[in-house]
Design a protein around this motif. Structure first.
Motif, PDB file in Angstrom:
ATOM      1  N   ASN A   1       8.787   4.893  27.500  1.00 48.95           N
ATOM      2  CA  ASN A   1       7.477   5.514  27.666  1.00 48.95           C
ATOM      3  C   ASN A   1       7.627   7.038  27.599  1.00 48.95           C
ATOM      4  O   ASN A   1       8.710   7.553  27.303  1.00 48.95           O
ATOM      5  N   LEU A   2       6.574   7.768  27.880  1.00 46.68           N
ATOM      6  CA  LEU A   2       6.619   9.232  27.794  1.00 46.68           C
ATOM      7  C   LEU A   2       7.572   9.860  28.810  1.00 46.68           C
ATOM      8  O   LEU A   2       8.016  10.986  28.638  1.00 46.68           O
ATOM      9  N   SER A   3       7.912   9.123  29.846  1.00 47.79           N
ATOM     10  CA  SER A   3       8.867   9.615  30.845  1.00 47.79           C
ATOM     11  C   SER A   3      10.307   9.249  30.499  1.00 47.79           C
ATOM     12  O   SER A   3      11.225   9.543  31.257  1.00 47.79           O
ATOM     13  N   GLY A   4      10.480   8.573  29.375  1.00 49.15           N
ATOM     14  CA  GLY A   4      11.818   8.182  28.953  1.00 49.15           C
ATOM     15  C   GLY A   4      12.324   6.893  29.568  1.00 49.15           C
ATOM     16  O   GLY A   4      13.492   6.564  29.446  1.00 49.15           O
ATOM     17  N   GLN A   5      11.445   6.145  30.228  1.00 48.52           N
ATOM     18  CA  GLN A   5      11.830   4.896  30.888  1.00 48.52           C
ATOM     19  C   GLN A   5      11.366   3.705  30.056  1.00 48.52           C
ATOM     20  O   GLN A   5      10.222   3.660  29.606  1.00 48.52           O
ATOM     21  N   ALA A   6      12.229   2.750  29.884  1.00 48.14           N
ATOM     22  CA  ALA A   6      11.894   1.507  29.193  1.00 48.14           C
ATOM     23  C   ALA A   6      11.863   0.375  30.219  1.00 48.14           C
ATOM     24  O   ALA A   6      12.616   0.399  31.204  1.00 48.14           O
ATOM     25  N   PRO A   7      11.008  -0.626  29.998  1.00 51.29           N
ATOM     26  CA  PRO A   7      10.955  -1.747  30.938  1.00 51.29           C
ATOM     27  C   PRO A   7      12.325  -2.397  31.173  1.00 51.29           C
ATOM     28  O   PRO A   7      12.657  -2.736  32.297  1.00 51.29           O
ATOM     29  N   ALA A   8      13.119  -2.547  30.124  1.00 52.59           N
ATOM     30  CA  ALA A   8      14.431  -3.181  30.278  1.00 52.59           C
ATOM     31  C   ALA A   8      15.314  -2.368  31.225  1.00 52.59           C
ATOM     32  O   ALA A   8      16.070  -2.944  32.021  1.00 52.59           O
ATOM     33  N   GLY A   9      15.231  -1.072  31.164  1.00 49.59           N
ATOM     34  CA  GLY A   9      16.008  -0.232  32.071  1.00 49.59           C
ATOM     35  C   GLY A   9      15.483  -0.268  33.489  1.00 49.59           C
ATOM     36  O   GLY A   9      16.261  -0.255  34.452  1.00 49.59           O
ATOM     37  N   LEU A  10      14.179  -0.327  33.624  1.00 47.28           N
ATOM     38  CA  LEU A  10      13.587  -0.361  34.958  1.00 47.28           C
ATOM     39  C   LEU A  10      13.916  -1.646  35.707  1.00 47.28           C
ATOM     40  O   LEU A  10      14.157  -1.614  36.910  1.00 47.28           O
ATOM     41  N   VAL A  11      13.921  -2.781  34.997  1.00 48.16           N
ATOM     42  CA  VAL A  11      14.242  -4.026  35.709  1.00 48.16           C
ATOM     43  C   VAL A  11      15.689  -4.017  36.189  1.00 48.16           C
ATOM     44  O   VAL A  11      16.002  -4.582  37.224  1.00 48.16           O
ATOM     45  N   ARG A  12      16.570  -3.350  35.446  1.00 53.01           N
ATOM     46  CA  ARG A  12      17.959  -3.214  35.907  1.00 53.01           C
ATOM     47  C   ARG A  12      18.015  -2.287  37.116  1.00 53.01           C
ATOM     48  O   ARG A  12      18.739  -2.541  38.071  1.00 53.01           O
ATOM     49  N   LEU A  13      17.245  -1.213  37.053  1.00 55.11           N
ATOM     50  CA  LEU A  13      17.232  -0.234  38.135  1.00 55.11           C
ATOM     51  C   LEU A  13      16.808  -0.868  39.458  1.00 55.11           C
ATOM     52  O   LEU A  13      17.376  -0.576  40.504  1.00 55.11           O
ATOM     53  N   ILE A  14      15.815  -1.733  39.414  1.00 51.76           N
ATOM     54  CA  ILE A  14      15.333  -2.367  40.641  1.00 51.76           C
ATOM     55  C   ILE A  14      15.974  -3.737  40.862  1.00 51.76           C
ATOM     56  O   ILE A  14      15.575  -4.474  41.753  1.00 51.76           O
ATOM     57  N   ALA A  15      16.964  -4.080  40.030  1.00 57.17           N
ATOM     58  CA  ALA A  15      17.731  -5.328  40.156  1.00 57.17           C
ATOM     59  C   ALA A  15      16.846  -6.573  40.105  1.00 57.17           C
ATOM     60  O   ALA A  15      17.027  -7.511  40.879  1.00 57.17           O
ATOM     61  N   ASN A  16      15.898  -6.583  39.178  1.00 55.09           N
ATOM     62  CA  ASN A  16      15.047  -7.762  38.998  1.00 55.09           C
ATOM     63  C   ASN A  16      15.634  -8.599  37.870  1.00 55.09           C
ATOM     64  O   ASN A  16      15.195  -8.534  36.732  1.00 55.09           O
ATOM     65  N   TYR A  17      16.626  -9.392  38.209  1.00 53.19           N
ATOM     66  CA  TYR A  17      17.359 -10.148  37.200  1.00 53.19           C
ATOM     67  C   TYR A  17      16.540 -11.282  36.600  1.00 53.19           C
ATOM     68  O   TYR A  17      16.776 -11.673  35.465  1.00 53.19           O
ATOM     69  N   ASP A  18      15.569 -11.809  37.339  1.00 54.19           N
ATOM     70  CA  ASP A  18      14.715 -12.864  36.781  1.00 54.19           C
ATOM     71  C   ASP A  18      13.893 -12.323  35.616  1.00 54.19           C
ATOM     72  O   ASP A  18      13.750 -12.983  34.591  1.00 54.19           O
ATOM     73  N   VAL A  19      13.347 -11.131  35.765  1.00 49.82           N
ATOM     74  CA  VAL A  19      12.573 -10.533  34.688  1.00 49.82           C
ATOM     75  C   VAL A  19      13.496 -10.083  33.556  1.00 49.82           C
ATOM     76  O   VAL A  19      13.178 -10.254  32.385  1.00 49.82           O
TER      77      VAL A  19
END
Length: 48
Positions: free
Chosen positions: A25-43
């Motif tokens: 996104n405009l902040s440089g964050q991708a959903p795939a990276g965010l789910v790793r960051l918050i440890a949401n392995y199911d997603v």
């Protein structure tokens, strides 16, 4: 705040219609990276 629970059916719908979980996104964050960051392995499995 992040939504920490993914709704699999919505994620699958978005993916079927071309959503790219690796697109930043405009902040440089991708959903795939965010789910790793918050440890949401199911997603994260849905992004495979």
């Amino acid at each position: 705040m992040f939504a920490y629970r993914g709704r699999g059916e919505l994620i699958e719908l978005l993916r079927r219609h071309g959503a790219d979980p690796h697109q930043a996104n405009l902040s440089g964050q991708a959903p795939a990276g965010l789910v790793r960051l918050i440890a949401n392995y199911d997603v994260e499995k849905l992004f495979g």
